[in-house]
Design a protein around this motif. Structure first.
Motif, PDB file in Angstrom:
ATOM      1  N   THR A  49       0.854  -1.191   0.000  1.00  0.00           N
ATOM      2  CA  THR A  49       0.000   0.000   0.000  1.00  0.00           C
ATOM      3  C   THR A  49       0.890   1.241   0.000  1.00  0.00           C
ATOM      4  O   THR A  49       2.060   1.186   0.374  1.00  0.00           O
ATOM      5  CB  THR A  49      -0.897   0.027   1.241  1.00  0.00           C
ATOM      6  N   SER A  50       0.356   2.358  -0.441  1.00  0.00           N
ATOM      7  CA  SER A  50       1.092   3.615  -0.482  1.00  0.00           C
ATOM      8  C   SER A  50       0.909   4.378   0.831  1.00  0.00           C
ATOM      9  O   SER A  50      -0.160   4.334   1.436  1.00  0.00           O
ATOM     10  CB  SER A  50       0.595   4.491  -1.634  1.00  0.00           C
ATOM     11  N   VAL A  51       1.953   5.079   1.226  1.00  0.00           N
ATOM     12  CA  VAL A  51       1.851   5.942   2.394  1.00  0.00           C
ATOM     13  C   VAL A  51       1.048   7.191   2.011  1.00  0.00           C
ATOM     14  O   VAL A  51       1.284   7.797   0.970  1.00  0.00           O
ATOM     15  CB  VAL A  51       3.251   6.344   2.894  1.00  0.00           C
ATOM     16  N   VAL A  52       0.105   7.547   2.860  1.00  0.00           N
ATOM     17  CA  VAL A  52      -0.655   8.787   2.691  1.00  0.00           C
ATOM     18  C   VAL A  52      -0.381   9.613   3.938  1.00  0.00           C
ATOM     19  O   VAL A  52      -0.929   9.350   5.004  1.00  0.00           O
ATOM     20  CB  VAL A  52      -2.158   8.511   2.513  1.00  0.00           C
ATOM     21  N   SER A  53       0.512  10.580   3.814  1.00  0.00           N
ATOM     22  CA  SER A  53       1.054  11.285   4.965  1.00  0.00           C
ATOM     23  C   SER A  53       0.649  12.754   4.954  1.00  0.00           C
ATOM     24  O   SER A  53       1.151  13.531   4.132  1.00  0.00           O
ATOM     25  CB  SER A  53       2.589  11.164   4.960  1.00  0.00           C
ATOM     26  N   PRO A  54      -0.263  13.161   5.854  1.00  0.00           N
ATOM     27  CA  PRO A  54      -0.614  14.582   5.935  1.00  0.00           C
ATOM     28  C   PRO A  54       0.602  15.426   6.347  1.00  0.00           C
ATOM     29  O   PRO A  54       1.512  14.920   7.000  1.00  0.00           O
ATOM     30  CB  PRO A  54      -1.685  14.604   7.040  1.00  0.00           C
ATOM     31  N   PRO A  55       0.635  16.698   5.992  1.00  0.00           N
ATOM     32  CA  PRO A  55      -0.466  17.447   5.359  1.00  0.00           C
ATOM     33  C   PRO A  55      -0.556  17.285   3.849  1.00  0.00           C
ATOM     34  O   PRO A  55      -1.582  17.620   3.270  1.00  0.00           O
ATOM     35  CB  PRO A  55      -0.142  18.888   5.729  1.00  0.00           C
ATOM     36  N   GLU A  56       0.516  16.811   3.166  1.00  0.00           N
ATOM     37  CA  GLU A  56       0.400  16.713   1.707  1.00  0.00           C
ATOM     38  C   GLU A  56      -0.416  15.503   1.283  1.00  0.00           C
ATOM     39  O   GLU A  56      -1.064  15.514   0.242  1.00  0.00           O
ATOM     40  CB  GLU A  56       1.780  16.689   1.054  1.00  0.00           C
ATOM     41  N   GLY A  57      -0.398  14.459   2.068  1.00  0.00           N
ATOM     42  CA  GLY A  57      -1.215  13.293   1.766  1.00  0.00           C
ATOM     43  C   GLY A  57      -2.640  13.485   2.245  1.00  0.00           C
ATOM     44  O   GLY A  57      -2.872  14.040   3.328  1.00  0.00           O
ATOM     45  N   ASP A  58      -3.603  13.014   1.460  1.00  0.00           N
ATOM     46  CA  ASP A  58      -5.019  13.222   1.765  1.00  0.00           C
ATOM     47  C   ASP A  58      -5.775  11.936   1.450  1.00  0.00           C
ATOM     48  O   ASP A  58      -5.827  11.513   0.290  1.00  0.00           O
ATOM     49  CB  ASP A  58      -5.565  14.392   0.955  1.00  0.00           C
ATOM     50  N   MET A  59      -6.358  11.320   2.486  1.00  0.00           N
ATOM     51  CA  MET A  59      -6.997  10.020   2.292  1.00  0.00           C
ATOM     52  C   MET A  59      -8.262  10.117   1.447  1.00  0.00           C
ATOM     53  O   MET A  59      -8.547   9.225   0.637  1.00  0.00           O
ATOM     54  CB  MET A  59      -7.303   9.378   3.642  1.00  0.00           C
ATOM     55  N   ASP A  60      -9.048  11.180   1.607  1.00  0.00           N
ATOM     56  CA  ASP A  60     -10.232  11.332   0.762  1.00  0.00           C
ATOM     57  C   ASP A  60      -9.836  11.430  -0.708  1.00  0.00           C
ATOM     58  O   ASP A  60     -10.441  10.771  -1.565  1.00  0.00           O
ATOM     59  CB  ASP A  60     -11.018  12.587   1.167  1.00  0.00           C
ATOM     60  N   ALA A  61      -8.828  12.252  -0.996  1.00  0.00           N
ATOM     61  CA  ALA A  61      -8.371  12.392  -2.380  1.00  0.00           C
ATOM     62  C   ALA A  61      -7.807  11.078  -2.889  1.00  0.00           C
ATOM     63  O   ALA A  61      -8.021  10.711  -4.057  1.00  0.00           O
ATOM     64  CB  ALA A  61      -7.322  13.500  -2.482  1.00  0.00           C
ATOM     65  N   GLN A  88       1.391   8.102  10.226  1.00  0.00           N
ATOM     66  CA  GLN A  88       0.940   9.186   9.355  1.00  0.00           C
ATOM     67  C   GLN A  88      -0.281   8.758   8.545  1.00  0.00           C
ATOM     68  O   GLN A  88      -1.211   9.558   8.336  1.00  0.00           O
ATOM     69  CB  GLN A  88       2.079   9.618   8.427  1.00  0.00           C
ATOM     70  N   SER A  89      -0.287   7.520   8.067  1.00  0.00           N
ATOM     71  CA  SER A  89      -1.462   7.035   7.333  1.00  0.00           C
ATOM     72  C   SER A  89      -2.686   6.972   8.253  1.00  0.00           C
ATOM     73  O   SER A  89      -3.807   7.300   7.836  1.00  0.00           O
ATOM     74  CB  SER A  89      -1.185   5.662   6.715  1.00  0.00           C
ATOM     75  N   LEU A  90      -2.487   6.552   9.506  1.00  0.00           N
ATOM     76  CA  LEU A  90      -3.604   6.558  10.452  1.00  0.00           C
ATOM     77  C   LEU A  90      -4.099   7.985  10.687  1.00  0.00           C
ATOM     78  O   LEU A  90      -5.308   8.221  10.805  1.00  0.00           O
ATOM     79  CB  LEU A  90      -3.182   5.920  11.773  1.00  0.00           C
ATOM     80  N   LEU A  91      -3.170   8.924  10.740  1.00  0.00           N
ATOM     81  CA  LEU A  91      -3.574  10.320  10.873  1.00  0.00           C
ATOM     82  C   LEU A  91      -4.433  10.748   9.686  1.00  0.00           C
ATOM     83  O   LEU A  91      -5.442  11.450   9.853  1.00  0.00           O
ATOM     84  CB  LEU A  91      -2.342  11.209  10.985  1.00  0.00           C
ATOM     85  N   ALA A  92      -4.063  10.305   8.485  1.00  0.00           N
ATOM     86  CA  ALA A  92      -4.861  10.632   7.300  1.00  0.00           C
ATOM     87  C   ALA A  92      -6.269  10.060   7.419  1.00  0.00           C
ATOM     88  O   ALA A  92      -7.253  10.709   7.020  1.00  0.00           O
ATOM     89  CB  ALA A  92      -4.169  10.102   6.043  1.00  0.00           C
ATOM     90  N   HIS A  93      -6.381   8.845   7.954  1.00  0.00           N
ATOM     91  CA  HIS A  93      -7.713   8.269   8.174  1.00  0.00           C
ATOM     92  C   HIS A  93      -8.493   9.093   9.199  1.00  0.00           C
ATOM     93  O   HIS A  93      -9.697   9.350   9.026  1.00  0.00           O
ATOM     94  CB  HIS A  93      -7.582   6.821   8.654  1.00  0.00           C
ATOM     95  N   LEU A  94      -7.821   9.521  10.273  1.00  0.00           N
ATOM     96  CA  LEU A  94      -8.507  10.276  11.312  1.00  0.00           C
ATOM     97  C   LEU A  94      -8.960  11.645  10.812  1.00  0.00           C
ATOM     98  O   LEU A  94     -10.050  12.121  11.170  1.00  0.00           O
ATOM     99  CB  LEU A  94      -7.585  10.421  12.525  1.00  0.00           C
ATOM    100  N   ILE A  95      -8.152  12.279   9.986  1.00  0.00           N
ATOM    101  CA  ILE A  95      -8.567  13.554   9.395  1.00  0.00           C
ATOM    102  C   ILE A  95      -9.804  13.339   8.530  1.00  0.00           C
ATOM    103  O   ILE A  95     -10.746  14.143   8.552  1.00  0.00           O
ATOM    104  CB  ILE A  95      -7.411  14.163   8.586  1.00  0.00           C
ATOM    105  N   ARG A  96      -9.812  12.247   7.767  1.00  0.00           N
ATOM    106  CA  ARG A  96     -10.981  11.897   6.937  1.00  0.00           C
ATOM    107  C   ARG A  96     -12.210  11.674   7.823  1.00  0.00           C
ATOM    108  O   ARG A  96     -13.308  12.180   7.525  1.00  0.00           O
ATOM    109  CB  ARG A  96     -10.640  10.650   6.129  1.00  0.00           C
ATOM    110  N   LEU A  97     -12.028  10.935   8.925  1.00  0.00           N
ATOM    111  CA  LEU A  97     -13.152  10.646   9.815  1.00  0.00           C
ATOM    112  C   LEU A  97     -13.625  11.897  10.550  1.00  0.00           C
ATOM    113  O   LEU A  97     -14.825  12.046  10.833  1.00  0.00           O
ATOM    114  CB  LEU A  97     -12.742   9.552  10.817  1.00  0.00           C
ATOM    115  N   GLU A  98     -12.714  12.812  10.834  1.00  0.00           N
ATOM    116  CA  GLU A  98     -13.121  14.070  11.466  1.00  0.00           C
ATOM    117  C   GLU A  98     -13.942  14.920  10.498  1.00  0.00           C
ATOM    118  O   GLU A  98     -14.941  15.538  10.894  1.00  0.00           O
ATOM    119  CB  GLU A  98     -11.888  14.837  11.934  1.00  0.00           C
ATOM    120  N   ARG A  99     -13.556  14.928   9.217  1.00  0.00           N
ATOM    121  CA  ARG A  99     -14.344  15.649   8.212  1.00  0.00           C
ATOM    122  C   ARG A  99     -15.766  15.098   8.142  1.00  0.00           C
ATOM    123  O   ARG A  99     -16.729  15.836   7.918  1.00  0.00           O
ATOM    124  CB  ARG A  99     -13.694  15.516   6.842  1.00  0.00           C
TER     125      ARG A  99
END
Length: 284
Positions: A164-176, A253-264
């Protein structure tokens, strides 16, 4: 419900410093930069032969790789130097290669290329046509390139066969990232050529499992928070127990991306700005 396993493609024999013929229109020169994030190394693709050659993802700042690329295109005309995104294993060699062969660098405008590319742009050469496919998520400027004559996509780091690819905020965005997965699934490509590792030759089941994995991770995060507030870093040992420990900081960082998505979505909340140590809790 446990998501179906992703049918990873890890059977890959590296061939460094030589142009390897993959299809009638595609060759690859592999940089000798293996690692936990690059697998066997960065695969630089050469599209076309002779009169007009596009070089895709020139790779890291590596003199030996530059020499190998120049040797591979000796006697040919390089017309385009293309970059999927700006990470250090993809972009740095673009300018030295372009200057050596007298070709422009083409990429997303955020990378300050000679020619900016946007979704849907088409580039042509002798016997090949590439169409730009915007696939943000792993990086906001990430572009894929569809080779129309072979119905194949050079997927960069958006979809990799080996991991799997790393999705690392702030540049990484799980929704996108997930939206981009949907787009690639809908396109119906016959083959995906990631920059790292071998091809995905049956994309739809692979992409379906990959999306299910991401959605399943959403569910795992919510289950973890149902047991009490926690941070991405604190969740990693349980949720990534089977993963190489060297990757745990990236996993956080990927978990953070999921949490940002879930917070949205309104499912979770935090009392401070997003980070790997920010404590989240279920909302309501």
């Amino acid at each position: 419900m446990t998501p179906p396993p992703i049918p990873f493609v890890r059977d890959f024999t590296p061939l460094y410093g030589q142009a390897e013929r993959l299809t009638p229109r595609i060759r690859r020169v592999l940089a000798n930069n293996p690692g936990p994030f690059t697998f066997a190394g960065t695969g630089t693709f050469l599209i076309g032969d002779g009169a007009s050659v596009a070089v895709l993802d020139p790779g890291p700042a590596d003199d030996a790789h530059l020499e190998a690329l120049l040797a591979a295109v000796a006697g040919e005309t390089v017309t385009h130097v293309l970059v999927t995104h700006g990470h250090a294993d993809h972009l740095p060699l673009a300018r030295p290669l372009a200057e050596a062969v007298g070709a422009p660098v083409l990429a997303h405008p955020a990378l300050s290329p000679d020619q900016a590319l946007t979704d849907g742009d088409r580039l042509t050469g002798d016997g090949w046509t590439l169409e730009v496919v915007a696939t943000p998520g792993h990086a906001p400027e990430h572009l894929g390139f569809a080779l129309l004559e072979e119905n194949t996509l050079f997927s960069g780091d958006h979809v990799m066969g080996w991991s799997t690819s790393v999705v690392s905020p702030p540049e990484g965005d799980m929704d996108a990232y997930i939206d981009s997965l949907d787009r690639v699934m809908t396109a119906g490509f016959d083959t995906l050529w990631p920059t790292h590792g071998g091809p995905v030759t049956d994309p739809l089941p692979f992409l379906t499992a990959l999306k299910a994995h991401r959605l399943g991770r959403d569910a795992q995060v919510l289950e973890a928070l149902a047991r009490g507030p926690s941070s991405p870093l604190a969740m990693v040992p349980a949720l990534y127990a089977a993963v190489d420990g060297r990757l745990w900081p990236a996993a956080a960082q990927s978990l953070l991306a999921h949490l940002i998505r879930l917070e949205r979505r309104g499912d979770v909340m935090a009392s401070e700005a997003p980070s790997a140590t920010t404590v989240y809790q279920l909302r309501g």
